[in-house]
Design an enzyme around this catalytic site. Sequence first.
Site, PDB file in Angstrom:
ATOM      1  N   HIS A 199       0.921  -1.268   0.126  1.00  0.00           N
ATOM      2  CA  HIS A 199      -0.025  -0.115   0.054  1.00  0.00           C
ATOM      3  C   HIS A 199       0.920   1.171  -0.150  1.00  0.00           C
ATOM      4  CE1 HIS A 199      -2.677   2.911   1.825  1.00  0.00           C
ATOM      5  NE2 HIS A 199      -3.899   2.224   1.494  1.00  0.00           N
ATOM      6  N   ASP A 241       2.758  -4.766   8.259  1.00  0.00           N
ATOM      7  CA  ASP A 241       1.589  -3.986   8.155  1.00  0.00           C
ATOM      8  C   ASP A 241       0.486  -5.045   8.152  1.00  0.00           C
ATOM      9  OD1 ASP A 241      -0.666  -2.876   6.851  1.00  0.00           O
ATOM     10  OD2 ASP A 241       0.293  -2.060   5.235  1.00  0.00           O
ATOM     11  N   GLN A 280      -4.771  -5.227   6.713  1.00  0.00           N
ATOM     12  CA  GLN A 280      -5.747  -6.072   6.051  1.00  0.00           C
ATOM     13  C   GLN A 280      -5.891  -7.505   6.706  1.00  0.00           C
ATOM     14  OE1 GLN A 280      -8.057  -5.063   4.078  1.00  0.00           O
ATOM     15  NE2 GLN A 280      -7.358  -3.397   3.413  1.00  0.00           N
ATOM     16  N   LYS A 285     -10.886  -0.701  10.211  1.00  0.00           N
ATOM     17  CA  LYS A 285     -10.822  -1.904   9.534  1.00  0.00           C
ATOM     18  C   LYS A 285     -11.367  -3.109  10.258  1.00  0.00           C
ATOM     19  CE  LYS A 285      -7.485  -0.432   6.110  1.00  0.00           C
ATOM     20  NZ  LYS A 285      -8.144   0.106   5.044  1.00  0.00           N
ATOM     21  N   CYS A 294      -4.599   2.287  -3.654  1.00  0.00           N
ATOM     22  CA  CYS A 294      -3.528   2.953  -3.123  1.00  0.00           C
ATOM     23  C   CYS A 294      -2.398   1.992  -3.254  1.00  0.00           C
ATOM     24  CB  CYS A 294      -3.545   3.276  -1.647  1.00  0.00           C
ATOM     25  SG  CYS A 294      -4.957   4.543  -1.275  1.00  0.00           S
TER      26      CYS A 294
HETATM   27  N1  PLP Z   1      -1.994  -0.906   4.656  1.00  0.00           N
HETATM   28  C1  PLP Z   1      -2.719  -1.739   3.853  1.00  0.00           C
HETATM   29  C2  PLP Z   1      -2.510  -3.088   3.412  1.00  0.00           C
HETATM   30  C3  PLP Z   1      -4.173  -1.018   3.563  1.00  0.00           C
HETATM   31  O1  PLP Z   1      -4.918  -1.845   2.999  1.00  0.00           O
HETATM   32  C4  PLP Z   1      -4.203   0.068   4.043  1.00  0.00           C
HETATM   33  C5  PLP Z   1      -5.744   0.773   4.104  1.00  0.00           C
HETATM   34  O2  PLP Z   1      -6.397   0.541   3.172  1.00  0.00           O
HETATM   35  C6  PLP Z   1      -3.472   0.853   4.777  1.00  0.00           C
HETATM   36  C7  PLP Z   1      -2.020   0.401   5.055  1.00  0.00           C
HETATM   37  C8  PLP Z   1      -3.479   2.283   5.399  1.00  0.00           C
HETATM   38  O3  PLP Z   1      -4.763   2.342   6.350  1.00  0.00           O
HETATM   39  P1  PLP Z   1      -5.178   3.570   7.106  1.00  0.00           P
HETATM   40  O4  PLP Z   1      -5.788   4.420   6.062  1.00  0.00           O
HETATM   41  O5  PLP Z   1      -6.368   3.130   8.082  1.00  0.00           O
HETATM   42  O6  PLP Z   1      -4.114   4.105   7.882  1.00  0.00           O
END
Ligand code: PLP
Length: 404
Positions: free
Chosen positions: A122, A199, A202, A225, A363
């Site tokens: 991401h 990270d 997900q 999430k 993203c």
């Molecule tokens: N990392 C992953 C794999 C994600 O899917 C997301 C959000 O979709 C993020 C990071 C960023 O999360 P947040 O926008 O809640 O900070």
Amino acid sequence: MNLSSIREDFPILQRTIYKKYPLVYLDNGATTQKPRQVVEAMSEEYYNVNANVHRGVHFLSQQATEMHEQSRETVRRFINARSTNEIIFTRGTTESINLVASCFGDAMMQEGDEVIVSEMEHHSNIVSWQLVAARKGIRLRVIPITDDGRLCMDAYEQLFTEHTKLVSVAHVSNVLGTINPVGDIIRIAHDHGVPVLIDGAQSTPHMAIDVQQLDCDFFAFSGHKIYGPTGIGVLYGKEEWLDRLPPYMGGGEMIQSVSFEHTTYNELPFKFEAGTPDYVATTGLARALDYVSAIGMDRIEAHERDLTRYAMERMMEIEGMHIFGPMDDHDAVISFQVGNIHHLDLGTLLDRLGIAIRTGHHCAEPLMHRLGIQGTARASFALYNTREEIDALVSAIERVRRMF
Ligand code: PLP
């Protein structure tokens, strides 16, 4: 799992959109809906407890502080961290990764040093490092992926050099649904003496997380999430690492004493929590974690895996369907294209049929470049989704396909 009683906890699932009832919400990878238990706990705190935490001698402040610190303990238990000192509240995964990138980058990295990320990250796990790269002259090394959307583990091992200082990878891809072999990733990195940030944006909503078993050095996730409120998230860090990092932001709460000549910092976890925290959101997050824990993460995982398998089987019956990512062992997110229908058209028409999915690059533009596409449609599932909703998705896609 009693799905109908679970669904009653989520009033939004009873909404009618464009005269279609009930709404089929399949954009859970972006954010999940919130159960009454979360929203009511937060209203209750605002109505009856609200006071700034850690500061007041008065009753309400102490009660709010107790609730806030109890929430930290709930998070600790949920991911099985050793100590609440290892649980930093942030605004979400993005802030958690930025915190590590900034503090680790400042304290531990020199010009020429390298951080390993992957091709399926991401943007939050790419751009955060690029900011440090620009400041400190470090380099990003990228683990390539196979055509079916898995990490090339051989290539990963080859990326380590004497300059490698950190590995930062997603547990689960928000596009491909790939569940990365984080156990192996961490073991290999540790063999090279390199710490790992996972990270978990997900993965945390879909499977039990045990940071001690994973042995990761840092782990990030977002409350929204996993059925919690927006604007709250977590950074887990091993105490030995957090102790060695400088603070992220300056302000109230993160200090021990301040003078113009010399300021000393608070102990963990407060060193990383400058300013008034969102103490009502931490209550909401704790209630969300209680909610999924009461159902059981193993049961949630089994239910969502079953739904995902069913969805992939049914979707593959559609002419022109292409699903991205591995066809087995796939987490609860399915990115797809149908013939040459533009993903935006597909998403817009499905919306008119009462089905909310996501479209675009999710993203993850570097991943889109790797796949040679501009974007996909994406359906992602949560504990409240049903097979009937998958059937509704499949017949709506079929209907759109026939229109083109
Ligand atoms: N990392 C992953 C794999 C994600 O899917 C997301 C959000 O979709 C993020 C990071 C960023 O999360 P947040 O926008 O809640 O900070």
